[in-house]
Design an enzyme around this catalytic site. Sequence first.
Site, short mmCIF file in Angstrom:
data_model
loop_
_atom_site.label_atom_id
_atom_site.label_comp_id
_atom_site.label_asym_id
_atom_site.label_seq_id
_atom_site.Cartn_x
_atom_site.Cartn_y
_atom_site.Cartn_z
N HIS A 97 -2.44 6.97 -4.80
CA HIS A 97 -2.67 6.09 -3.74
C HIS A 97 -2.68 4.85 -4.59
O HIS A 97 -3.31 4.78 -5.95
CB HIS A 97 -3.87 6.31 -2.93
N ARG A 124 0.57 -2.11 12.88
CA ARG A 124 1.56 -1.26 13.37
C ARG A 124 1.02 0.18 13.13
O ARG A 124 0.67 0.23 12.18
CB ARG A 124 3.01 -1.38 12.71
N HIS A 184 -19.96 12.73 3.58
CA HIS A 184 -20.30 13.67 4.62
C HIS A 184 -20.27 15.06 3.85
O HIS A 184 -20.70 16.25 4.43
CB HIS A 184 -19.54 13.79 5.81
N SER A 217 0.84 -1.03 0.12
CA SER A 217 -0.08 -0.16 -0.16
C SER A 217 0.73 1.22 0.11
O SER A 217 1.82 1.37 0.69
CB SER A 217 -0.90 -0.01 1.30
N HIS A 271 2.45 12.08 -1.29
CA HIS A 271 2.09 13.52 -1.06
C HIS A 271 3.17 14.38 -1.84
O HIS A 271 4.10 14.54 -0.94
CB HIS A 271 1.96 13.85 0.37
N GLY A 320 -4.71 -5.10 15.02
CA GLY A 320 -3.67 -4.87 15.73
C GLY A 320 -2.30 -4.69 15.24
O GLY A 320 -1.29 -5.05 15.72
N VAL A 345 -2.20 -3.06 -3.51
CA VAL A 345 -2.70 -4.60 -3.99
C VAL A 345 -2.69 -5.38 -2.79
O VAL A 345 -1.65 -5.34 -2.03
CB VAL A 345 -1.97 -4.83 -5.24
N ARG A 346 -3.64 -6.40 -2.58
CA ARG A 346 -3.64 -7.08 -1.50
C ARG A 346 -4.08 -8.53 -1.67
O ARG A 346 -4.98 -8.65 -2.80
CB ARG A 346 -4.43 -6.63 -0.48
#
Length: 315
Positions: free
Chosen positions: A113, A267, A182, A99, A103, A265, A116-117
């Site tokens: 951005h 990092r 929003h 990931s 900037h 959980g 891939v997963r």
Amino acid sequence: MSTETIGEEHVRQVRDYLFNLQDTICQAFEKIDGDRRFREDRWTREEGGGGRSRVLEGGAVFEKAGINFSHVHGGELPPSATASRPELAGRRFQAMGVSLVIHPRNPYVPTSHANVRFFIAEKPGAEPVWWFGGGFDLTPYYGFREDAVHWHRISHETCSAFGDDVYPRYKQWCDDYFYLRHRGEPRGIGGLFFDDLNEGGFEYCCSFMQSVGNHYLPAYLPIVELRRDMDYGEREREFQLYRRGRYVEFNLVYDRGTLFGLQSGGRTEAILMSLPPMVTWRYDWHPDPGTPEAELYEVFLKPRDWLKEQPGTIG
């Protein structure tokens, strides 16, 4: 849903690709920046797994660039991973991915951005359930038609070998996903987004994931090279910092990857490295009519078929 059984060799295939992808992208950004190098932190997770976090800060071109690899496993999928797949609740899991969020310093260079997963969910007495996800999207501060067309032409090229319906479907999914409900506005000009990809078998799905990873640099780097040296002043910088606030809002309120990382959980430093180094909010601010800032809202932050546009090409 594919019922193809996969084994450790499939997991290694994905892991090796993701490791190399992180290296390739980091080397490309270091070459362009020419001033800074990525700092690497290797980390482990108490419940299982770990990763490599790489961050470049204060560069000549990139104010902050973060590129993460992670491979984690645990005893139970977190709620963010089972919200649309309740039948997987309670399963053990493996999750791995790359990931990144970039900037740039110059407000005329858009933020980008990519992700891939790969997931596997397992339980005793049942076949493992696996799927791929990811995509890439572009968040300009000042809009240029040739940049938008180039980005979406490469997005289309990413999908072209996998079926005529793939690009329009995943473009729409990206437009729908990267939307700040929003605010009533999209985060940027979109790109591709896909999740729960399992149909067609492992090799087909893995090849598509790799196509997304491999096309990110050809989509983004020509835009960086074209815009990096454009002159800008305090007005452009202030607008960039204001619009970065939208990026922060999306990542903290809606982003599934952020929620998964926090709920599993992971990092915290790696999870939140996508946030920009500087950002501002203004109360009830609106751009003046007829300005480049207003054009971003009126032209670029609208649903659009950029493949039908005909400006000059870049790169």
